[in-house]
Design a protein around this motif. Structure first.
Motif, mmCIF file in Angstrom:
data_model
loop_
_atom_site.group_PDB
_atom_site.id
_atom_site.type_symbol
_atom_site.label_atom_id
_atom_site.label_comp_id
_atom_site.label_asym_id
_atom_site.label_seq_id
_atom_site.Cartn_x
_atom_site.Cartn_y
_atom_site.Cartn_z
ATOM 1 N N GLY A 71 9.350 -0.134 -3.306
ATOM 2 C CA GLY A 71 8.770 -1.465 -3.300
ATOM 3 C C GLY A 71 7.271 -1.347 -3.470
ATOM 4 N N MET A 72 6.616 -2.494 -3.662
ATOM 5 C CA MET A 72 5.187 -2.472 -3.946
ATOM 6 C C MET A 72 4.417 -3.196 -2.841
ATOM 7 N N ALA A 73 3.255 -2.647 -2.508
ATOM 8 C CA ALA A 73 2.362 -3.298 -1.551
ATOM 9 C C ALA A 73 1.649 -4.443 -2.258
ATOM 10 N N MET A 74 1.881 -5.666 -1.786
ATOM 11 C CA MET A 74 1.333 -6.853 -2.429
ATOM 12 C C MET A 74 0.710 -7.768 -1.378
ATOM 13 N N GLU A 75 -0.223 -8.604 -1.824
ATOM 14 C CA GLU A 75 -0.809 -9.614 -0.944
ATOM 15 C C GLU A 75 0.137 -10.801 -0.863
ATOM 16 N N ARG A 76 0.348 -11.290 0.351
ATOM 17 C CA ARG A 76 1.215 -12.433 0.563
ATOM 18 C C ARG A 76 0.770 -13.178 1.817
ATOM 19 N N THR A 77 1.396 -14.308 2.061
ATOM 20 C CA THR A 77 1.092 -15.087 3.258
ATOM 21 C C THR A 77 1.964 -14.596 4.408
ATOM 22 N N VAL A 132 4.036 -4.656 2.977
ATOM 23 C CA VAL A 132 5.093 -3.883 2.319
ATOM 24 C C VAL A 132 6.417 -4.263 2.965
ATOM 25 N N PRO A 133 7.547 -3.991 2.289
ATOM 26 C CA PRO A 133 8.845 -4.216 2.950
ATOM 27 C C PRO A 133 8.937 -3.434 4.253
ATOM 28 N N LYS A 183 -3.491 0.615 -0.465
ATOM 29 C CA LYS A 183 -4.159 -0.305 -1.370
ATOM 30 C C LYS A 183 -3.119 -1.157 -2.074
ATOM 31 N N GLN A 184 -3.575 -2.281 -2.596
ATOM 32 C CA GLN A 184 -2.665 -3.178 -3.294
ATOM 33 C C GLN A 184 -2.046 -2.488 -4.514
ATOM 34 N N HIS A 185 -0.790 -2.827 -4.784
ATOM 35 C CA HIS A 185 0.003 -2.310 -5.905
ATOM 36 C C HIS A 185 0.465 -0.866 -5.699
ATOM 37 N N ALA A 186 0.225 -0.291 -4.531
ATOM 38 C CA ALA A 186 0.778 1.037 -4.245
ATOM 39 C C ALA A 186 2.288 0.923 -4.102
ATOM 40 N N ARG A 187 3.017 1.860 -4.710
ATOM 41 C CA ARG A 187 4.481 1.833 -4.661
ATOM 42 C C ARG A 187 4.961 2.745 -3.538
ATOM 43 N N VAL A 188 5.802 2.196 -2.654
ATOM 44 C CA VAL A 188 6.267 2.921 -1.479
ATOM 45 C C VAL A 188 7.783 3.012 -1.502
ATOM 46 N N VAL A 189 8.311 4.038 -0.797
ATOM 47 C CA VAL A 189 9.757 4.259 -0.723
ATOM 48 C C VAL A 189 10.355 3.324 0.325
ATOM 49 N N THR A 190 11.445 2.638 -0.027
ATOM 50 C CA THR A 190 12.088 1.705 0.895
ATOM 51 C C THR A 190 13.484 2.133 1.311
ATOM 52 N N SER A 191 14.028 3.204 0.711
ATOM 53 C CA SER A 191 15.347 3.709 1.127
ATOM 54 C C SER A 191 15.366 5.225 0.967
ATOM 55 N N ALA A 192 16.212 5.868 1.767
ATOM 56 C CA ALA A 192 16.334 7.333 1.788
ATOM 57 C C ALA A 192 15.033 8.000 2.207
ATOM 58 N N GLN A 193 14.126 7.243 2.838
ATOM 59 C CA GLN A 193 12.853 7.840 3.217
ATOM 60 C C GLN A 193 12.978 8.806 4.389
ATOM 61 N N PHE A 194 14.073 8.709 5.149
ATOM 62 C CA PHE A 194 14.237 9.637 6.266
ATOM 63 C C PHE A 194 14.599 11.034 5.766
ATOM 64 N N LEU A 195 15.344 11.114 4.670
ATOM 65 C CA LEU A 195 15.610 12.413 4.059
ATOM 66 C C LEU A 195 14.323 13.018 3.513
#
Length: 463
Positions: free
Chosen positions: A97-103, A341-342, A386-398
């Motif tokens: 997922g991506m780090a984005m600005e939101r409310t 981020v999620p 930072k904004q738009h950085a892509r992060v892992v949202t699944s299988a991150q524990f492995l």
């Protein structure tokens, strides 16, 4: 006895071969010595990677330690960076997922109750005495529109008032030709006074105009609905004698409803008038309704130790019924343009929180973050991304397990002497043990006595 041992050997040999093949496939680094050239950095316990040895060794189960060789794939990133083959990424089901600005806002959940909007309630009364002749609306729950006739009333007082108005009109027409201005003005004032009297009795304007045009007195006069709404109570029947103190109808405008929520003291400082809220009711599964806080009551309920909060919701489709119970989520302390981020991307380990950032194809870098509020499946990032950085949202524990192993390896390399970090030192270092004393202590043991304890077994020399 020898025949039995031979048979057992033939039975165990295929199993040992199959186990060796499985370990070569499953255990990472099982065939590392044949795949890598050069000297291993150290050897790792196959069951506990935290235990290492500078020399080849075996664990308590007799399994060989796994050699660890220098790996330059992760040298481009900080300690803990993981590089994974794209095919393996797909098999692991890695999603990002991506780090984005939101409310974002603080989420406060509490039970709630739907009620009538008191500003949309109306009581219909008669302002004169009379008898109910015809009741057009006689069922509760019926929808009415503004100006719709609810019932007709016969009132002798209204009949005389109509006659007075017609006489005043006729008199004004006659005196309009008078040469005296005062007489003409008095006639017009009498017309206005009698007309106002009809209006003060809530006689509809359309009825008054019809009276002026036809010149005929109406015996039964209508009472109309003041606005569009739903009949929630009826207090009149045909033939009843009506007085001004009797309530005829109660009408509610259900296009908007109020929702009452009970907020506990610790959550009270976070909420403000105008904060947005979402409710769910059992009759509408999967449906959410949005509204805003309209009023915060200035007192606390002594028994529940809560403060009542009133919210207003749009209800034009009529799905919210007064009296329903609901679950409400108040989005308090609203913040705009918040980096988030999620929530599933956050890996929590004690007091430490981190995410894995995708820095290249198959390259995942651990990065410690400071988090804030959490709402709607997203977590605020105060510091670390930072904004738009892509992060892992699944299988991150492995990935986290491999990252910690790489980080530990890097720390050992930085120290320059893996012997200092070896947890297997006690296994390999036997210099402090006096084996001579052990031999002396075993000389007094009579093995012959053990035969009685193991009948059927020949402890003599094997032939």
């Amino acid at each position: 006895m020898n025949n039995k041992l031979t048979s057992l050997t033939f039975l165990l040999l295929p199993l040992l071969v199959a186990l060796s093949v499985m370990m070569a496939v499953i255990v990472p680094g099982w065939s590392a010595e044949s795949e890598h050239k050069g000297k291993p950095l150290f050897y790792r316990n196959p069951m506990n990677p935290a235990i290492t040895s500078p020399v080849p060794a075996k664990d308590d189960m007799g399994m060989d330690y796994i050699p660890v060789y220098p790996d330059n794939d992760n040298s481009t990133g900080p300690a803990g960076t993981v590089k994974i083959d794209p095919v393996l990424i797909q098999k692991m089901g890695v999603r990002t997922g991506m780090a984005m600005e939101r409310t974002m806002s603080r989420l406060i959940t509490t039970p709630a109750r739907v009620a009538f909007n008191e500003e949309g309630l109306a009581m219909v009364h008669s302002k004169f005495n009379g008898w109910a002749e015809q009741v057009m609306v006689n069922k509760t729950g019926e929808q009415v529109t503004k100006g719709q006739t609810l019932l007709t009333i016969y009132s002798p007082e209204l009949v005389s008032t109509q006659e007075e108005y017609l006489l005043a009109l006729a008199n004004a027409r006659v005196l309009a030709k008078s040469s005296m201005k005062e007489i003409r003005e008095d006639a017009r004032r009498l017309v206005r006074a009698t007309r106002k009297r009809l209006a003060y009795f809530d006689i509809p304007e359309k009825v008054i105009r019809r009276l002026e045009k036809s010149g005929e007195v109406k015996r039964d006069l209508p009472i109309d609905s003041p606005f569009t709404g739903t009949i929630i109570d009826i207090g009149v029947e045909a033939g009843h004698f009506i007085t001004p103190k009797q309530r005829l109808y109660r009408i509610a405008d259900l296009s908007t409803v109020w929702v009452y929520a009970e907020v506990y003291e610790p959550d009270l400082p976070w909420i403000h008038k105008g904060d947005m809220a979402m409710i769910k009711v059992a009759s509408q599964p999967g449906k959410k309704f949005s509204g805003t806080i309209d009023y915060i009551y200035p007192y606390e309920e002594g028994k529940t130790r809560t403060v009542k909060v009133r919210l207003i919701f749009n209800n034009r489709d009529g799905r919210l019924k007064p009296g329903m119970f609901a679950d409400i989520a108040i989005h308090a302390d609203r913040r705009d343009k918040v980096l988030a981020v999620p929530s599933e991307a956050i890996v929590r380990s004690g007091a430490r929180e981190q995410v894995f950032v995708v820095t290249g194809p198959g390259i995942f870098e651990p990065r410690e973050v400071v988090t804030g509020v959490e709402a709607d499946g997203y977590t605020e990032i105060i510091r670390g991304l930072k904004q738009h950085a892509r992060v892992v949202t699944s299988a991150q524990f492995l990935i986290d397990s491999e990252s910690k192993l790489n980080e530990a390896t890097a720390k050992m390399l930085e120290a320059g002497d893996p012997n200092k970090k070896s947890a297997n030192k006690q296994v390999n270092d036997m210099s402090g043990m006096n084996m001579k004393n052990q031999e002396d202590s075993m000389q007094g043991m009579d093995m012959g006595k053990q035969k009685n304890d193991m009948p059927g077994m020949d402890m003599g020399p094997a032939k």
